[in-house]
Design a protein around this motif. Structure first.
Motif, PDB file in Angstrom:
ATOM      1  N   ALA A  43     -47.213 -82.525 -51.628  1.00  0.00           N
ATOM      2  CA  ALA A  43     -47.576 -84.090 -51.861  1.00  0.00           C
ATOM      3  C   ALA A  43     -48.317 -84.268 -53.326  1.00  0.00           C
ATOM      4  N   ASN A  44     -49.173 -83.304 -53.499  1.00  0.00           N
ATOM      5  CA  ASN A  44     -50.036 -83.273 -54.835  1.00  0.00           C
ATOM      6  C   ASN A  44     -49.363 -83.196 -56.006  1.00  0.00           C
ATOM      7  N   MET A  45     -48.228 -81.977 -55.555  1.00  0.00           N
ATOM      8  CA  MET A  45     -47.447 -81.582 -56.623  1.00  0.00           C
ATOM      9  C   MET A  45     -46.335 -82.895 -57.406  1.00  0.00           C
ATOM     10  N   SER A  46     -46.077 -83.506 -56.273  1.00  0.00           N
ATOM     11  CA  SER A  46     -45.234 -84.691 -56.472  1.00  0.00           C
ATOM     12  C   SER A  46     -45.936 -85.679 -57.276  1.00  0.00           C
ATOM     13  N   GLU A  47     -47.159 -85.729 -57.041  1.00  0.00           N
ATOM     14  CA  GLU A  47     -47.954 -86.781 -57.841  1.00  0.00           C
ATOM     15  C   GLU A  47     -48.203 -86.343 -59.007  1.00  0.00           C
ATOM     16  N   GLU A  48     -48.591 -85.076 -59.416  1.00  0.00           N
ATOM     17  CA  GLU A  48     -48.669 -84.634 -60.526  1.00  0.00           C
ATOM     18  C   GLU A  48     -47.277 -84.605 -61.551  1.00  0.00           C
ATOM     19  N   MET A  49     -46.060 -84.648 -61.001  1.00  0.00           N
ATOM     20  CA  MET A  49     -45.011 -84.593 -61.560  1.00  0.00           C
ATOM     21  C   MET A  49     -44.964 -85.993 -62.057  1.00  0.00           C
ATOM     22  N   ARG A  50     -44.951 -86.990 -61.053  1.00  0.00           N
ATOM     23  CA  ARG A  50     -45.077 -88.518 -61.539  1.00  0.00           C
ATOM     24  C   ARG A  50     -45.970 -88.754 -62.927  1.00  0.00           C
ATOM     25  N   LEU A  51     -47.379 -88.168 -62.718  1.00  0.00           N
ATOM     26  CA  LEU A  51     -48.149 -88.512 -64.007  1.00  0.00           C
ATOM     27  C   LEU A  51     -47.708 -87.695 -65.225  1.00  0.00           C
ATOM     28  N   PHE A  52     -46.918 -86.656 -65.150  1.00  0.00           N
ATOM     29  CA  PHE A  52     -46.626 -85.932 -66.151  1.00  0.00           C
ATOM     30  C   PHE A  52     -45.430 -86.681 -66.938  1.00  0.00           C
ATOM     31  N   GLN A  53     -44.484 -87.184 -65.876  1.00  0.00           N
ATOM     32  CA  GLN A  53     -43.347 -87.894 -66.511  1.00  0.00           C
ATOM     33  C   GLN A  53     -43.625 -89.053 -67.168  1.00  0.00           C
ATOM     34  N   GLU A  54     -44.889 -89.801 -66.807  1.00  0.00           N
ATOM     35  CA  GLU A  54     -45.451 -91.090 -67.269  1.00  0.00           C
ATOM     36  C   GLU A  54     -45.997 -90.545 -68.576  1.00  0.00           C
ATOM     37  N   ALA A  55     -46.698 -89.644 -68.713  1.00  0.00           N
ATOM     38  CA  ALA A  55     -47.407 -89.181 -69.901  1.00  0.00           C
ATOM     39  C   ALA A  55     -46.579 -88.875 -70.967  1.00  0.00           C
ATOM     40  N   GLN A  56     -45.448 -88.208 -70.813  1.00  0.00           N
ATOM     41  CA  GLN A  56     -44.518 -87.638 -71.679  1.00  0.00           C
ATOM     42  C   GLN A  56     -43.477 -88.816 -71.757  1.00  0.00           C
ATOM     43  N   ASN A  57     -43.419 -90.058 -71.190  1.00  0.00           N
ATOM     44  CA  ASN A  57     -42.378 -91.117 -71.274  1.00  0.00           C
ATOM     45  C   ASN A  57     -41.185 -90.560 -71.085  1.00  0.00           C
ATOM     46  N   VAL A  58     -40.808 -89.622 -69.983  1.00  0.00           N
ATOM     47  CA  VAL A  58     -39.552 -89.171 -69.818  1.00  0.00           C
ATOM     48  C   VAL A  58     -38.386 -90.124 -69.506  1.00  0.00           C
ATOM     49  N   LYS A  59     -37.571 -90.169 -70.145  1.00  0.00           N
ATOM     50  CA  LYS A  59     -36.448 -91.057 -69.754  1.00  0.00           C
ATOM     51  C   LYS A  59     -35.052 -90.146 -69.728  1.00  0.00           C
ATOM     52  N   ALA A  60     -34.499 -90.052 -68.494  1.00  0.00           N
ATOM     53  CA  ALA A  60     -33.289 -89.475 -68.097  1.00  0.00           C
ATOM     54  C   ALA A  60     -32.126 -90.434 -68.496  1.00  0.00           C
ATOM     55  N   SER A  61     -30.978 -89.597 -69.000  1.00  0.00           N
ATOM     56  CA  SER A  61     -29.642 -90.350 -69.065  1.00  0.00           C
ATOM     57  C   SER A  61     -28.811 -90.062 -68.075  1.00  0.00           C
ATOM     58  N   LEU A  62     -27.494 -90.579 -68.175  1.00  0.00           N
ATOM     59  CA  LEU A  62     -26.458 -90.111 -67.364  1.00  0.00           C
ATOM     60  C   LEU A  62     -26.151 -88.818 -67.445  1.00  0.00           C
ATOM     61  N   GLY A  63     -25.980 -88.559 -68.861  1.00  0.00           N
ATOM     62  CA  GLY A  63     -25.545 -87.085 -69.159  1.00  0.00           C
ATOM     63  C   GLY A  63     -26.440 -86.034 -68.684  1.00  0.00           C
ATOM     64  N   ASP A  64     -27.679 -86.263 -68.555  1.00  0.00           N
ATOM     65  CA  ASP A  64     -28.756 -85.441 -67.803  1.00  0.00           C
ATOM     66  C   ASP A  64     -28.114 -84.857 -66.617  1.00  0.00           C
ATOM     67  N   LEU A  65     -27.620 -85.975 -65.885  1.00  0.00           N
ATOM     68  CA  LEU A  65     -27.225 -85.665 -64.453  1.00  0.00           C
ATOM     69  C   LEU A  65     -26.153 -84.571 -64.463  1.00  0.00           C
ATOM     70  N   PHE A  66     -25.235 -84.661 -65.291  1.00  0.00           N
ATOM     71  CA  PHE A  66     -24.392 -83.620 -65.411  1.00  0.00           C
ATOM     72  C   PHE A  66     -24.768 -82.081 -65.664  1.00  0.00           C
ATOM     73  N   ASP A  67     -25.825 -81.981 -66.228  1.00  0.00           N
ATOM     74  CA  ASP A  67     -26.488 -80.613 -66.488  1.00  0.00           C
ATOM     75  C   ASP A  67     -26.937 -80.263 -64.912  1.00  0.00           C
ATOM     76  N   VAL A  68     -27.682 -81.248 -64.043  1.00  0.00           N
ATOM     77  CA  VAL A  68     -28.139 -80.846 -62.745  1.00  0.00           C
ATOM     78  C   VAL A  68     -26.750 -80.445 -61.958  1.00  0.00           C
ATOM     79  N   VAL A  69     -25.752 -81.193 -62.116  1.00  0.00           N
ATOM     80  CA  VAL A  69     -24.591 -81.183 -61.401  1.00  0.00           C
ATOM     81  C   VAL A  69     -23.943 -79.943 -61.641  1.00  0.00           C
ATOM     82  N   TYR A  70     -23.851 -79.220 -62.814  1.00  0.00           N
ATOM     83  CA  TYR A  70     -23.495 -78.074 -63.431  1.00  0.00           C
ATOM     84  C   TYR A  70     -24.140 -77.002 -62.784  1.00  0.00           C
TER      85      TYR A  70
END
Length: 274
Positions: A229-256
């Motif tokens: 649970a704490n790891m998930s929270e750290e990841m949330r804070l990290f994504q906010e700090a980095q202003n991470v914005k995923a695109s639909l194309g990024d989903l294809f990388d995960v699917v690959y």
């Protein structure tokens, strides 16, 4: 000391190591006596490479330091509270071009670091990684996970996934220094943060093909399981700090990546059937 330990310690004498590639490995520990000997045995068994090994211990009271003495591995004390503080302290002491850290319950196979170093030099890379096996607490094979090519890493990062397992990766110490080391503000995802910064800062990555290079031990007492649970929270804070914005194309990388590992998913399901 048992016979196997004695033979490996004797075989580690610096007879002709000057011509071998060198790498520094830090092993962070805290009451790691149940698995540390396996990890040190795997490191002492590396072929065609010269290793500098340091254990960064945070106050073990269970015989961990006695195991270090038996294997002839120096240990330094780092105050407890953050594993990455211990890793940073150990890596700062390394006088090698290439470095890595290995958790005290994980393994690397005998030719792994030689294979990774060779590819790193051939590709002029700063980060090199390979595929990783997963084992249970007793060391039994569970499944293997393939890593994606470097071109897929940015998309996977933006989708919150590190495309390779940390035990299967090495990096240049110069990159470690230039990136500002592992960020000690994180207790659980600083490896994710480090490789994220390496990827988006333009450092060259190389993926080693062929057999898996490391084994990641799965068990209920490991940090990632205890503090999910704490790891998930750290990841949330990290994504906010980095202003991470995923695109639909990024989903294809995960699917690959998932398609790469489709045979593994079938294997895992088959093993779970009674």
């Amino acid at each position: 000391m048992n016979t196997a330990e004695g033979l490996l310690l004797n075989s580690d004498q610096p007879v002709s190591t000057m011509s071998k590639p060198q790498i520094g490995i830090v092993v962070p520990t805290l009451n790691s006596s149940l698995t540390l000997a396996w990890t040190l045995c795997a490191l002492r068994s590396q072929r065609n490479v010269s290793l500098e090994i340091i254990v960064a211990d945070s106050g073990s009271e269970d015989g961990t330091l006695d195991i270090c003495k038996r294997w002839g591995v120096p240990a330094i004390y780092v105050p407890p509270g953050n594993m990455y503080r211990a890793i940073n302290a150990g890596l700062r002491r390394m006088d090698t071009e290439w470095v890595a850290y290995l958790n005290s319950d994980d393994l690397v196979y005998p030719q792994s670091y030689a294979r990774l170093l060779t590819l790193g030099e051939q590709e002029c890379a700063s980060v090199v990684y390979g595929d990783c096996d997963f084992i249970d607490f007793e060391g039994r094979f569970l499944y293997m996970e393939k890593s994606p090519p470097p071109s897929r890493l940015p998309g996977m990062f933006r989708r919150g996934r590190l495309g390779f397992k940390q035990p299967a990766a090495i990096f240049r110490k110069s990159a470690f220094q230039e990136l500002g080391e592992f960020d000690e503000r994180y207790r659980l995802i600083s490896d994710y943060d480090f490789f994220y910064r390496a990827t988006f800062s333009g450092y060259v990555h190389a993926r080693l093909r062929g057999p898996a290079v490391a084994a990641f031990r799965l068990h209920s007492s490991q940090l990632s399981e205890r503090e999910a649970a704490n790891m998930s929270e750290e990841m949330r804070l990290f994504q906010e700090a980095q202003n991470v914005k995923a695109s639909l194309g990024d989903l294809f990388d995960v699917v690959y990546w998932r398609l790469q590992n489709s045979a593994t998913y079938v294997w895992r399901l088959a093993r779970q059937r009674p």
